[in-house]
Scaffold this motif. Structure first.
Motif, PDB file in Angstrom:
ATOM      1  N   VAL A 278       0.861  -1.181   0.000  1.00 13.11           N
ATOM      2  CA  VAL A 278       0.000   0.000   0.000  1.00 13.11           C
ATOM      3  C   VAL A 278       0.902   1.236   0.000  1.00 13.11           C
ATOM      4  N   VAL A 279       0.514   2.259  -0.811  1.00 15.99           N
ATOM      5  CA  VAL A 279       1.270   3.505  -0.831  1.00 15.99           C
ATOM      6  C   VAL A 279       0.300   4.664  -0.613  1.00 15.99           C
ATOM      7  N   PRO A 280       0.788   5.812  -0.120  1.00 17.16           N
ATOM      8  CA  PRO A 280      -0.066   7.000  -0.062  1.00 17.16           C
ATOM      9  C   PRO A 280      -0.423   7.461  -1.476  1.00 17.16           C
ATOM     10  N   THR A 281      -1.588   8.059  -1.632  1.00 20.00           N
ATOM     11  CA  THR A 281      -2.010   8.532  -2.953  1.00 20.00           C
ATOM     12  C   THR A 281      -1.067   9.606  -3.485  1.00 20.00           C
ATOM     13  N   THR A 282      -0.395  10.328  -2.580  1.00 22.37           N
ATOM     14  CA  THR A 282       0.533  11.379  -3.013  1.00 22.37           C
ATOM     15  C   THR A 282       1.771  10.818  -3.704  1.00 22.37           C
ATOM     16  N   ALA A 283       2.003   9.511  -3.561  1.00 18.33           N
ATOM     17  CA  ALA A 283       3.166   8.898  -4.214  1.00 18.33           C
ATOM     18  C   ALA A 283       2.916   8.623  -5.692  1.00 18.33           C
ATOM     19  N   GLN A 310      -7.465  -1.269  -5.000  1.00 16.08           N
ATOM     20  CA  GLN A 310      -8.519  -0.562  -4.252  1.00 16.08           C
ATOM     21  C   GLN A 310      -7.941   0.638  -3.517  1.00 16.08           C
ATOM     22  N   LYS A 311      -8.756   1.704  -3.428  1.00 18.79           N
ATOM     23  CA  LYS A 311      -8.354   2.913  -2.722  1.00 18.79           C
ATOM     24  C   LYS A 311      -9.168   3.051  -1.449  1.00 18.79           C
ATOM     25  N   GLU A 312      -8.517   3.524  -0.374  1.00 16.21           N
ATOM     26  CA  GLU A 312      -9.219   3.864   0.868  1.00 16.21           C
ATOM     27  C   GLU A 312      -8.621   5.144   1.427  1.00 16.21           C
ATOM     28  N   ASP A 313      -9.428   6.190   1.444  1.00 19.71           N
ATOM     29  CA  ASP A 313      -8.970   7.503   1.903  1.00 19.71           C
ATOM     30  C   ASP A 313      -7.718   7.911   1.130  1.00 19.71           C
ATOM     31  N   GLN A 314      -6.608   8.046   1.841  1.00 24.79           N
ATOM     32  CA  GLN A 314      -5.371   8.485   1.206  1.00 24.79           C
ATOM     33  C   GLN A 314      -4.395   7.335   0.974  1.00 24.79           C
ATOM     34  N   ALA A 315      -4.915   6.112   0.887  1.00 25.35           N
ATOM     35  CA  ALA A 315      -4.065   4.941   0.677  1.00 25.35           C
ATOM     36  C   ALA A 315      -4.519   4.191  -0.578  1.00 25.35           C
ATOM     37  N   LEU A 316      -3.543   3.643  -1.310  1.00 24.34           N
ATOM     38  CA  LEU A 316      -3.826   2.916  -2.544  1.00 24.34           C
ATOM     39  C   LEU A 316      -3.148   1.556  -2.529  1.00 24.34           C
ATOM     40  N   GLU A 317      -3.896   0.536  -2.911  1.00 21.26           N
ATOM     41  CA  GLU A 317      -3.320  -0.795  -3.054  1.00 21.26           C
ATOM     42  C   GLU A 317      -2.537  -0.860  -4.363  1.00 21.26           C
ATOM     43  N   GLY A 325       8.942  -3.463   1.273  1.00 23.07           N
ATOM     44  CA  GLY A 325      10.271  -3.090   1.739  1.00 23.07           C
ATOM     45  C   GLY A 325      10.948  -2.037   0.896  1.00 23.07           C
ATOM     46  N   GLU A 326      10.470  -1.812  -0.344  1.00 24.91           N
ATOM     47  CA  GLU A 326      11.067  -0.768  -1.171  1.00 24.91           C
ATOM     48  C   GLU A 326      10.675   0.613  -0.640  1.00 24.91           C
ATOM     49  N   THR A 327      11.523   1.599  -0.934  1.00 20.82           N
ATOM     50  CA  THR A 327      11.291   2.962  -0.456  1.00 20.82           C
ATOM     51  C   THR A 327      10.898   3.838  -1.636  1.00 20.82           C
ATOM     52  N   VAL A 328       9.831   4.611  -1.475  1.00 18.87           N
ATOM     53  CA  VAL A 328       9.332   5.462  -2.555  1.00 18.87           C
ATOM     54  C   VAL A 328       9.195   6.895  -2.064  1.00 18.87           C
ATOM     55  N   ALA A 329       9.157   7.828  -3.015  1.00 16.87           N
ATOM     56  CA  ALA A 329       8.898   9.230  -2.697  1.00 16.87           C
ATOM     57  C   ALA A 329       7.394   9.416  -2.517  1.00 16.87           C
ATOM     58  N   VAL A 330       7.008  10.129  -1.459  1.00 13.32           N
ATOM     59  CA  VAL A 330       5.577  10.286  -1.168  1.00 13.32           C
ATOM     60  C   VAL A 330       5.129  11.746  -1.150  1.00 13.32           C
ATOM     61  N   THR A 331       6.064  12.692  -1.186  1.00  7.24           N
ATOM     62  CA  THR A 331       5.689  14.110  -1.299  1.00  7.24           C
ATOM     63  C   THR A 331       6.600  14.770  -2.322  1.00  7.24           C
ATOM     64  N   ASN A 332       6.077  15.868  -2.909  1.00  5.99           N
ATOM     65  CA  ASN A 332       6.811  16.599  -3.943  1.00  5.99           C
ATOM     66  C   ASN A 332       7.228  15.703  -5.105  1.00  5.99           C
ATOM     67  N   THR A 333       6.412  14.693  -5.382  1.00  8.84           N
ATOM     68  CA  THR A 333       6.727  13.786  -6.501  1.00  8.84           C
ATOM     69  C   THR A 333       6.553  14.477  -7.847  1.00  8.84           C
ATOM     70  N   PHE A 334       5.789  15.583  -7.857  1.00  2.00           N
ATOM     71  CA  PHE A 334       5.607  16.300  -9.119  1.00  2.00           C
ATOM     72  C   PHE A 334       6.940  16.848  -9.635  1.00  2.00           C
ATOM     73  N   SER A 335       7.815  17.249  -8.710  1.00  2.00           N
ATOM     74  CA  SER A 335       9.124  17.761  -9.124  1.00  2.00           C
ATOM     75  C   SER A 335       9.946  16.671  -9.805  1.00  2.00           C
ATOM     76  N   LEU A 336       9.799  15.427  -9.330  1.00  2.00           N
ATOM     77  CA  LEU A 336      10.496  14.314  -9.973  1.00  2.00           C
ATOM     78  C   LEU A 336       9.920  14.043 -11.359  1.00  2.00           C
ATOM     79  N   LYS A 337       8.604  14.145 -11.463  1.00  2.10           N
ATOM     80  CA  LYS A 337       7.961  13.959 -12.760  1.00  2.10           C
ATOM     81  C   LYS A 337       8.416  15.040 -13.732  1.00  2.10           C
ATOM     82  N   ALA A 338       8.484  16.278 -13.236  1.00  3.29           N
ATOM     83  CA  ALA A 338       8.922  17.377 -14.094  1.00  3.29           C
ATOM     84  C   ALA A 338      10.358  17.175 -14.552  1.00  3.29           C
ATOM     85  N   GLU A 339      11.199  16.707 -13.656  1.00  2.00           N
ATOM     86  CA  GLU A 339      12.593  16.467 -14.008  1.00  2.00           C
ATOM     87  C   GLU A 339      12.707  15.380 -15.067  1.00  2.00           C
ATOM     88  N   LEU A 340      11.872  14.351 -14.914  1.00  2.00           N
ATOM     89  CA  LEU A 340      11.902  13.243 -15.881  1.00  2.00           C
ATOM     90  C   LEU A 340      11.387  13.670 -17.246  1.00  2.00           C
TER      91      LEU A 340
END
Length: 347
Positions: A278-283, A310-317, A325-340
């Motif tokens: 599960v990841v936050p929707t902001t990711a 499935q989505k629940e509140d601010q969480a996404l399956e 165990g992997e680590t992901v960016a969960v805030t300011n991901t738009f800047s990474l998208k812009a860079e890409l």
């Protein structure tokens, strides 16, 4: 990107893993006091208010004195008890003396029986006087302290809080007459808000999905935090006008965040299941119409296509694309998208 660059870009990281995702029914509701934690403090005798030690809004503790009454009725009852006790003590002393004399055959048995009977009758009168005091609201320790009480205390009666809580109503003023004969009998209303109820309105068509014990998530506009509770009551009746049923949820409210009268939104968990990732929707970002996340690597971030569940509140399956165990960016991901998305010649 180095750790320092990530910090400067204000990109927060989170490790993904398993969580519980629920399918929920969202219904409106309102906060109401717990009916089991409301106390109406009433008087059991006629008198006048001599002291008011608590005012509206004050916190009180169980058995704390919150008012004092002056009453001829309580003075008469206390005097009757003290007189009955004094008579009983004397009668009991005479009965004990006569028993000793009768054991030595110094007096006839009939005299001993009369004194013993008088002691028994005086004991009954003490118990009757004691019961009258208890009916007027005196506690055992107050009755026990009466022989040593001052004369002024005999006409005064303490009014104690039956529960801990907060005074939400004060219905009398200092010097007011209270008690019988159409006078005000209720002095205070005390409410304990450490636990409150949430009154929900559930459509009759959704009732087959609702049962007592189901977890409920409570949130309100203007409040950043939410809380959880459980359904404690499902009414067997359906309102004929609205075709809805009353459902009650209890929530903890030690910090008094949830105020009675407030409107809230309740999400009733109809089913729950554990999912591996599960990841936050902001990711989540979208590239070329496909959802992606940015996975932290030793050199920076790697774009990863994912399949959403499935989505629940601010969480996404996440169905595929990430492993626990992997680590992901969960805030300011738009800047990474812009860079890409930058053209290569801009690098």
């Amino acid at each position: 990107m180095s750790d320092e660059q990530i910090k400067l870009a204000q990109i927060e990281l989170a490790q993904v893993g398993p969580a519980t995702i629920a399918r929920r029914l969202v219904v409106p509701g309102s906060i109401v006091p717990n009916a089991d934690l409301i106390a109406h403090v009433s008087v059991k005798l006629s008198g006048t208010v001599a002291e008011l030690r608590k005012n509206i809004g004050d916190d009180v503790f169980k058995d704390e004195v919150i008012a004092v009454l002056e009453s001829r009725e309580v003075a008469d009852a206390k005097s009757e008890y003290l007189a009955a006790r004094l008579t009983h003590d004397l009668a009991q002393e005479l009965a004990n003396r006569d028993k000793t004399l009768w054991d030595g055959r110094a007096i006839p048995e009939q005299q001993f029986l009369r004194s013993r009977n008088a002691a028994a009758q005086s004991g009954m009168k003490v118990n009757i006087a004691r019961q009258k005091l208890m009916a007027l609201g005196l506690a055992d320790n107050e009755i026990a302290a009466l022989p040593d009480a001052s004369e002024a205390r005999l006409r005064r009666q303490d009014v104690r809080a039956p529960i801990s809580g907060r005074v939400v109503e004060r219905k009398v003023e200092l010097g007011a007459a209270v008690g019988r004969d159409n006078l005000e009998t209720e002095l205070f209303v005390i409410v304990d808000l450490s636990r409150v109820w949430v009154d929900l309105s559930v459509a009759s068509s959704d009732l087959p999905l609702i049962r007592e014990g189901q977890p409920v998530k409570i949130s309100a506009r203007g409040l950043s935090e939410s809380t959880t509770g459980k359904i404690i009551f499902v009414s067997p009746l359906v309102d004929k006008d609205t075709r809805t049923t009353r459902v009650v949820t209890e929530i903890q409210n030690a910090d008094r965040t949830w105020r009675p009268g407030s409107f809230v939104t309740a999400a009733i968990a109809l089913s729950e299941r554990n999912v591996p990732v599960v990841v936050p929707t902001t990711a989540i970002q979208k590239l070329e119409g496909r959802p992606v996340v940015f996975v932290r690597t030793k050199d920076g971030f790697e774009k990863r296509d994912v399949v959403l569940g499935q989505k629940e509140d601010q969480a996404l399956e996440i169905l595929s694309g990430l492993t626990p165990g992997e680590t992901v960016a969960v805030t300011n991901t738009f800047s990474l998208k812009a860079e890409l998305s930058k053209p290569k010649d801009e690098d």
